[in-house]
Scaffold this motif. Structure first.
Motif, short mmCIF file in Angstrom:
data_model
loop_
_atom_site.label_atom_id
_atom_site.label_comp_id
_atom_site.label_asym_id
_atom_site.label_seq_id
_atom_site.Cartn_x
_atom_site.Cartn_y
_atom_site.Cartn_z
N ASN A 229 10.76 -11.17 26.38
CA ASN A 229 11.95 -10.79 26.50
C ASN A 229 11.84 -9.37 26.98
OD1 ASN A 229 11.59 -8.96 24.22
ND2 ASN A 229 12.07 -10.77 23.04
N ALA A 230 13.13 -8.73 27.03
CA ALA A 230 13.13 -7.30 27.92
C ALA A 230 12.42 -6.22 26.72
CB ALA A 230 14.44 -7.00 27.94
N LYS A 231 12.83 -6.56 25.52
CA LYS A 231 12.14 -5.47 24.64
C LYS A 231 10.58 -5.58 24.69
CE LYS A 231 11.61 -6.70 20.28
NZ LYS A 231 11.82 -7.06 18.98
N LEU A 232 10.02 -6.92 24.70
CA LEU A 232 8.60 -7.01 24.44
C LEU A 232 8.02 -6.41 25.99
CD1 LEU A 232 8.03 -10.07 22.53
CD2 LEU A 232 7.84 -7.79 21.74
N ILE A 233 8.68 -6.88 27.07
CA ILE A 233 8.17 -6.23 28.36
C ILE A 233 7.92 -4.60 28.35
CG2 ILE A 233 8.68 -6.09 30.86
CD1 ILE A 233 9.98 -8.82 30.68
N GLU A 234 9.06 -4.21 27.76
CA GLU A 234 9.10 -2.61 27.93
C GLU A 234 7.70 -2.21 26.76
OE1 GLU A 234 10.20 -0.23 29.42
OE2 GLU A 234 10.90 -1.90 30.75
N ARG A 235 7.69 -3.02 25.65
CA ARG A 235 6.70 -2.74 24.81
C ARG A 235 5.25 -2.86 25.31
NH1 ARG A 235 6.47 -6.15 19.17
NH2 ARG A 235 8.42 -4.53 18.88
N ALA A 236 4.94 -3.85 26.18
CA ALA A 236 3.87 -4.23 26.85
C ALA A 236 3.57 -3.07 27.85
CB ALA A 236 4.04 -5.44 27.77
N ALA A 237 4.66 -2.52 28.45
CA ALA A 237 4.22 -1.53 29.42
C ALA A 237 3.82 -0.22 28.69
CB ALA A 237 5.74 -1.20 30.44
N ARG A 238 4.26 0.39 27.48
CA ARG A 238 3.96 1.12 26.89
C ARG A 238 2.57 0.99 26.28
NH1 ARG A 238 9.28 0.58 24.68
NH2 ARG A 238 8.35 -0.44 22.72
N ILE A 239 2.28 -0.03 25.95
CA ILE A 239 0.93 -0.37 25.36
C ILE A 239 -0.19 -0.32 26.52
CG2 ILE A 239 -0.87 -2.11 24.48
CD1 ILE A 239 1.60 -3.50 23.12
N VAL A 240 0.24 -0.71 27.68
CA VAL A 240 -0.75 -0.34 28.73
C VAL A 240 -0.99 1.04 29.07
CG1 VAL A 240 -1.00 -1.03 31.21
CG2 VAL A 240 -0.29 -2.60 29.76
N ALA A 241 0.25 1.60 29.22
CA ALA A 241 0.09 3.09 29.43
C ALA A 241 -0.60 3.94 28.43
CB ALA A 241 1.61 3.56 29.59
N GLY A 242 -0.47 3.61 27.08
CA GLY A 242 -0.96 4.05 26.05
C GLY A 242 -2.49 4.04 25.82
N ILE A 243 -2.89 2.86 26.38
CA ILE A 243 -4.30 2.67 26.13
C ILE A 243 -5.14 3.27 27.18
CG2 ILE A 243 -6.29 1.17 25.81
CD1 ILE A 243 -4.38 -0.89 24.31
N SER A 244 -4.42 2.92 28.59
CA SER A 244 -5.26 3.40 29.75
C SER A 244 -4.99 4.81 30.48
CB SER A 244 -4.72 2.37 30.94
OG SER A 244 -3.38 2.76 31.23
N GLY A 245 -4.01 5.47 29.83
CA GLY A 245 -3.62 6.82 30.02
C GLY A 245 -2.99 6.77 31.21
N ALA A 265 -4.27 -6.03 32.22
CA ALA A 265 -3.21 -4.88 32.82
C ALA A 265 -3.88 -3.60 32.41
CB ALA A 265 -1.87 -5.07 32.15
N VAL A 266 -4.29 -3.42 31.24
CA VAL A 266 -4.80 -2.14 30.83
C VAL A 266 -5.97 -1.75 31.80
CG1 VAL A 266 -6.02 -1.14 28.89
CG2 VAL A 266 -4.28 -2.34 28.40
N LEU A 267 -6.76 -2.96 31.91
CA LEU A 267 -8.10 -2.71 32.71
C LEU A 267 -7.59 -2.27 34.10
CD1 LEU A 267 -10.46 -5.36 31.43
CD2 LEU A 267 -10.30 -3.06 30.55
N ILE A 268 -6.52 -3.00 34.64
CA ILE A 268 -6.09 -2.72 35.91
C ILE A 268 -5.69 -1.32 36.07
CG2 ILE A 268 -4.49 -3.56 37.93
CD1 ILE A 268 -4.76 -6.20 36.67
N ALA A 269 -4.60 -1.06 35.18
CA ALA A 269 -4.34 0.41 34.93
C ALA A 269 -5.31 1.60 34.90
CB ALA A 269 -3.07 0.54 33.92
N ALA A 270 -6.50 1.04 34.39
CA ALA A 270 -7.55 1.96 34.39
C ALA A 270 -8.38 1.87 35.50
CB ALA A 270 -8.44 1.64 33.25
N GLY A 271 -7.97 1.07 36.58
CA GLY A 271 -8.84 1.27 37.88
C GLY A 271 -9.64 0.18 38.18
N ALA A 272 -9.77 -0.91 37.44
CA ALA A 272 -10.36 -2.27 37.87
C ALA A 272 -9.47 -3.17 38.87
CB ALA A 272 -10.62 -3.10 36.57
N THR A 273 -10.09 -4.12 39.50
CA THR A 273 -9.53 -4.91 40.19
C THR A 273 -9.01 -6.19 39.42
OG1 THR A 273 -11.36 -6.30 40.66
CG2 THR A 273 -10.82 -4.65 42.46
N PRO A 274 -8.05 -6.88 39.66
CA PRO A 274 -7.72 -7.85 38.79
C PRO A 274 -9.05 -8.91 38.58
CG PRO A 274 -5.87 -7.73 40.31
CD PRO A 274 -7.01 -7.02 40.92
N GLU A 275 -9.90 -8.99 39.65
CA GLU A 275 -10.85 -9.92 39.23
C GLU A 275 -11.98 -9.43 38.58
OE1 GLU A 275 -8.76 -10.87 42.85
OE2 GLU A 275 -9.54 -9.09 42.26
#
Length: 299
Positions: A229-245, A265-275
């Protein structure tokens, strides 16, 4: 039944019906606070049960919940929240509730005494030696719950028994007994009070440790949540940003690349490829910390 602490008369029960509302509520609240406190004495047993349950899930088994009446409701409440909190699929955490879905709207006592129900439910579930079955019964003698525990033992599954009466049949039958010493209720025999509170807290603690052992919590973040849901999507984005910087827009882009899955997503935001993210998580059994360390080494 009179030798069960849960059926005994509470020492402060005399004149209960005539107390002023505030005084009565304070007495009831004290019962719940005391019930929470007794859980501390069971922490070693709760830890052991959580470790066994998490290993079962990691090995492809299931963490099954079973109970009737108020105890069953406490089990169901914990069971239902595992998908949203930890992303554990419901088929990995099935619930055996005396009377099935119909009993959830109209609780009746007769279903907990019916052996045919327990036999049918366990047969339909197909318990195996890979499973762990968490059985709850305040009295420790509920026929439905005992029959589920016996069926689990016969299938080679490990049994966690949670009860509020010492030396009860469920605790004797369980491989991992958890006794919650809540004693008499202010309304004698109403185990929806202190006994249920202690059960809910014990289950909550157990499932949190299971979620952490599975790698679904990182630095206090729910990294395997179902963002549906919209609330959890925003929470997920905050989590990804918070862990990856990473910046918020980078976090959202990473979630799109991972189809909403937080860990990759955390790993991708930190610079990894999806693979590379998928490979790192597979190699670390889904644990984000070592996967992040690996990504950092590979860059």
């Amino acid at each position: 039944m009179t030798d069960r602490p849960t059926e005994a008369r509470h020492p402060a029960a005399e004149g209960l019906h005539a107390l002023p509302g505030a005084e009565l509520l304070r007495l009831a609240l004290d019962g719940h606070v005391g019930a929470v406190a007794v859980v501390e004495r069971a922490l070693p047993a709760i830890e052991s049960a959580a470790e066994v349950a998490s290993e079962a899930l990691l090995a492809g088994g299931r963490m099954v919940y079973a109970g009737a009446g108020s105890s069953g409701l406490m089990a169901l409440a914990d069971c239902l929240e595992l998908l949203g909190t930890f992303g554990i699929p419901p088929d990995r955490t099935p619930m055996l509730f005396a009377g099935g879905a119909g009993a959830l709207l109209h609780l009746t006592g007769a279903v907990e005494d019916d052996p045919a129900l327990a036999q049918a439910d366990t047969a339909a579930l197909g318990l195996t030696a890979k499973d762990v079955v968490i059985c709850l019964s305040a009295s420790g003698s509920t026929p439905y719950t005992l029959l589920v525990a016996e069926a689990a033992r016969a299938a080679g599954a490990q049994v966690v028994g949670i009860a509020n009466v010492p030396g009860s049949a469920l605790l004797r039958l369980a491989d991992l007994p958890i006794w919650l010493e809540t004693g008499p209720e202010i309304v004698a025999g109403s185990t929806r009070l202190g006994a249920a509170t202690a059960q809910k807290v014990a289950l909550n603690l157990m499932s949190v440790l299971v979620g952490i052992r599975l790698g679904h919590v990182h630095d206090g973040y729910m990294v395997n949540l179902e963002a549906d849901n919209a609330k959890l999507i925003e929470r997920a984005a905050r989590i990804v940003a918070g862990i990856s910087g990473a910046a918020p827009e980078t976090a959202h882009a990473a979630l799109e690349a991972s189809r909403g899955a937080v860990k990759p997503a955390v790993l991708i935001a930190a610079g990894a490829t999806p693979e590379a993210a998928a490979t790192a998580l597979q190699d670390t059994r889904g644990h984000l910390g070592p996967a992040l360390a690996r990504i950092g080494r590979d860059q």
